[in-house]
Design a protein around this motif. Structure first.
Motif, short mmCIF file in Angstrom:
data_model
loop_
_atom_site.label_atom_id
_atom_site.label_comp_id
_atom_site.label_asym_id
_atom_site.label_seq_id
_atom_site.Cartn_x
_atom_site.Cartn_y
_atom_site.Cartn_z
N ASP A 91 0.84 -1.21 0.00
CA ASP A 91 0.00 0.00 0.00
C ASP A 91 0.87 1.25 0.00
OD1 ASP A 91 -2.23 -1.58 0.10
OD2 ASP A 91 -2.52 -1.39 2.27
N GLY A 92 0.43 2.26 -0.72
CA GLY A 92 1.15 3.51 -0.76
C GLY A 92 2.05 3.68 -1.97
N TRP A 93 2.34 2.58 -2.66
CA TRP A 93 3.15 2.68 -3.88
C TRP A 93 2.31 3.31 -4.99
CZ3 TRP A 93 8.07 0.31 -5.47
CH2 TRP A 93 8.83 -0.12 -4.38
N THR A 94 2.97 3.94 -5.92
CA THR A 94 2.29 4.56 -7.05
C THR A 94 2.93 4.10 -8.35
OG1 THR A 94 3.74 6.50 -6.93
CG2 THR A 94 1.64 6.60 -5.71
N GLU A 95 2.24 4.33 -9.45
CA GLU A 95 2.80 3.98 -10.75
C GLU A 95 2.68 5.17 -11.69
OE1 GLU A 95 0.74 1.12 -13.21
OE2 GLU A 95 -1.11 1.43 -12.07
N ALA A 96 3.60 5.23 -12.63
CA ALA A 96 3.60 6.29 -13.64
C ALA A 96 4.12 5.69 -14.93
CB ALA A 96 4.47 7.46 -13.20
N PRO A 97 3.67 6.20 -16.06
CA PRO A 97 4.15 5.67 -17.34
C PRO A 97 5.68 5.79 -17.42
CG PRO A 97 2.27 7.11 -17.67
CD PRO A 97 2.69 7.29 -16.24
N GLY A 98 6.33 4.74 -17.89
CA GLY A 98 7.77 4.79 -18.07
C GLY A 98 8.11 5.59 -19.31
N ASP A 99 9.39 5.94 -19.42
CA ASP A 99 9.80 6.72 -20.59
C ASP A 99 10.11 5.84 -21.79
OD1 ASP A 99 12.22 5.56 -19.94
OD2 ASP A 99 13.15 7.41 -19.23
N GLY A 100 10.05 4.52 -21.58
CA GLY A 100 10.23 3.60 -22.70
C GLY A 100 11.66 3.37 -23.12
N THR A 101 12.63 4.04 -22.49
CA THR A 101 14.02 3.85 -22.88
C THR A 101 14.57 2.57 -22.28
OG1 THR A 101 14.80 5.14 -20.99
CG2 THR A 101 14.39 6.33 -23.03
N THR A 102 15.44 1.92 -23.02
CA THR A 102 16.06 0.67 -22.56
C THR A 102 17.58 0.74 -22.74
OG1 THR A 102 15.75 -0.34 -24.75
CG2 THR A 102 14.01 -0.71 -23.11
N ASP A 103 18.14 1.95 -22.69
CA ASP A 103 19.56 2.12 -22.97
C ASP A 103 20.44 1.25 -22.08
OD1 ASP A 103 18.87 3.94 -24.86
OD2 ASP A 103 19.44 5.72 -23.73
#
Length: 259
Positions: A84-96
């Motif tokens: 509980d308390g964790w959040t998510e956000a879209p990743g930047d998609g980079t895999t460098d």
């Protein structure tokens, strides 16, 4: 997947000799922890099979890329897998960084060159730990085994450290360092983590910011189940991530991998 280089084949052959004389989880003479875990009933170490495959050329079977991509997407961690308390956000998609780690191992992709998926960025309540996962389903189990075996190459940690040095702050997640801040000394070593899936390998990277204000620790954990691989990145922005925390996230990730 491209053919392994002669250098990697030689390194894996050397690893085979070491694996034949040691247990699944060992500490090296300099105190650096090395994890080589194979949790199936198969007594052949991950490094043994891949080392033998390095000299074998066979025609790869056809792969249902669409189905395997869907399976990879379904296997990704979701916010419900975190406390509980964790959040998510879209990743930047980079895999460098993962791409560079794959280069260090000697493969085209750390997870899968054709069928893969990447999770959102998951952040702890205080924002000091960010977790990202990429899942890939390879055409064959042998391909997946080779990735895990390649990570045991003794030159991989130094190669990973060099990649972070070259990529600089761009190798870190959004918001990890203030704009204009550069990174200084980078060191990498093997990390002993709990067994998950069929085989697990982990590398810890410690990045000292150039101004000396803090050290960021990034743990790369790669776990295999059958022909599937999950590559998890744990970015500790205030302190190193506890192994217990890594294991509590890696285990459910491994359990979801399609065999």
């Amino acid at each position: 997947m491209r053919s392994p280089t002669r250098t990697l084949a030689a390194a894996l052959a050397g690893t085979l000799l070491i694996a034949a004389c040691g247990s699944d989880s060992n500490d090296s003479a300099d105190g650096t922890a090395t994890t080589v875990t194979e949790t199936t009933s198969d007594t052949t170490p991950e490094t043994t099979e891949a080392a033998g495959d390095a000299t074998t050329t066979t025609e790869a079977p056809s792969q249902d890329v669409e189905a395997d991509t869907a399976a990879a997407e379904a296997a990704l961690l979701t916010l419900a897998d975190f406390p509980d308390g964790w959040t998510e956000a879209p990743g930047d998609g980079t895999t460098d960084v993962q791409d560079r780690l794959a280069e260090c191992i000697g493969v085209d992709s750390l997870t899968s060159a054709d069928a893969g998926a990447t999770s959102a960025d998951f952040s702890s309540p205080d924002g000091n730990l960010v977790v990202v996962e990429r899942v890939g389903v390879n055409a064959t189990e042998r391909d997946a085994r080779f990735v895990l075996a390649g990570m045991t190459d003794p030159e991989v940690p130094a190669c990973v450290a060099a990649a972070y040095t070259e990529l600089g702050a761009a190798a870190l997640g959004t918001g990890a360092v203030a704009e204009g801040t550069s990174i200084g000394e980078v060191t990498a070593s093997r990390l002993a983590v709990g067994a998950a899936g069929d085989a697990t390998q982990a590398i810890r990277v410690e990045i000292v910011l150039a101004d000396g204000s803090s050290t960021i620790t990034v743990d790369h954990v790669v776990v295999r189940s059958g022909r599937s691989i999950a590559a998890l990145t744990f970015e500790g922005r205030a302190e190193p991530t506890a192994v217990e925390t890594i294991d509590s996230i890696t285990e459910p990730a491994a359990s979801r991998l399609p065999a």
